[in-house]
Design an enzyme around this catalytic site. Structure first.
Site, PDB file in Angstrom:
ATOM      1  N   CYS A 149     -28.866  -4.265  10.927  1.00  0.00           N
ATOM      2  CA  CYS A 149     -28.715  -3.317  12.305  1.00  0.00           C
ATOM      3  C   CYS A 149     -27.929  -4.103  13.497  1.00  0.00           C
ATOM      4  O   CYS A 149     -28.615  -4.916  13.797  1.00  0.00           O
ATOM      5  CB  CYS A 149     -30.082  -2.980  12.422  1.00  0.00           C
ATOM      6  SG  CYS A 149     -30.214  -1.752  13.916  1.00  0.00           S
ATOM      7  N   CYS A 152     -30.180  -3.550  16.681  1.00  0.00           N
ATOM      8  CA  CYS A 152     -31.408  -4.495  16.636  1.00  0.00           C
ATOM      9  C   CYS A 152     -30.997  -5.983  17.004  1.00  0.00           C
ATOM     10  O   CYS A 152     -31.701  -6.496  17.848  1.00  0.00           O
ATOM     11  CB  CYS A 152     -32.165  -4.621  15.092  1.00  0.00           C
ATOM     12  SG  CYS A 152     -32.587  -3.256  14.589  1.00  0.00           S
TER      13      CYS A 152
END
Length: 260
Positions: A149, A152
């Site tokens: 991600c 993230c």
């Protein structure tokens, strides 16, 4: 007629001689005695007279010439610097500028590493296990994430800073959506996009959640509310840019007890 003798008395003949005194000679000045000739000292004008020092010899002048040339060069450089024009570049100055620029670049690199060098692996290593967080009587922040991600990874440094500030009063839990162990939690919290932050009170009840990339203050203000023991968080439902949880890559967990 009888010839009259020119010298009847037979006197000796003398050639006429007239001695004229030197003092009365109209074209000749009287000479001075040798012992009375006056000597006059020749005086030369000097620009910078130095009465206590003697003039250097030719050898000394040759030895002193490089220093004088160096001084004159430095004076010329100084005067040109004062006027804003530098005819000859100063190698020492250029070297100092290069060293200073290198040190500044290294410092900037180190500072960027300190601020942005935090990875998701670092956060997960320092995270509190989920089971422990639900039983230690502290409020909890649960982050659902994945190593792939991008959002993230971008938010990791900001999350790390907040954790360092409140980790003694709030639990910070990291749950990897690729881990099949957390399938039930994914359904329970309704995780559709990551990063997904769930804010739980001391009893484990969810007060709100924040999803995706949002300003740091959203996350910080919610954590502050949990730390103060407030009944609700100021940002109960906020959604920003996120990565879809449907793209998660499910894998077999080596250690079933792992919380990542």
């Amino acid at each position: 007629m009888a010839r009259v003798a020119s010298n009847p008395l037979s006197l000796p003949r003398f050639s006429p001689y007239f001695q004229v005194s030197d003092s009365t000679h109209p074209l000749k000045s009287p000479s001075l005695p040798q012992n009375r000739i006056r000597k006059f000292q020749t005086i030369a004008c000097q620009t910078n007279p130095i009465p206590t020092e003697t003039q250097p010899s030719d050898k000394e002048k040759v030895l002193a010439e490089p220093d004088s040339v160096k001084d004159s060069t430095s004076e010329a450089t100084t005067s040109s610097d004062g006027g804003g024009f530098s005819e000859f570049p100063n190698k020492n100055l250029n070297r100092r500028i290069a060293v200073g620029s290198t040190l500044a670049a290294v410092g900037l690199l180190l500072s960027s590493r300190l601020d942005f060098g935090v990875s998701l692996k670092d956060l997960s290593a320092a995270a509190v296990p989920y089971e422990e967080a639900l039983s230690n009587g502290k409020p909890t922040v649960v982050e659902f994430y994945a190593d792939w991600c991008e959002v993230c990874r971008e938010l990791a440094p900001d999350i790390y800073k907040v954790e360092q500030q409140y980790r003694d009063r709030v639990n910070f839990v990291m749950l990897n959506v690729d881990n099949t162990k957390w399938e039930q939690e994914l359904d329970e919290f309704g995780v559709e996009g990551i990063p997904h932050f769930a804010f739980l009170d001391k009893e484990g009840n969810e007060e709100g959640n924040v999803v995706g990339r949002l300003p740091r203050k959203y996350f910080l203000e919610n954590v502050e509310a949990l730390a103060r023991g407030e009944a609700s968080v100021p940002h109960a439902r906020e959604v920003g840019q996120y990565s879809s949880a449907e793209s998660r890559r499910v894998h077999q967990v080596v250690d079933p007890r792992s919380h990542v």
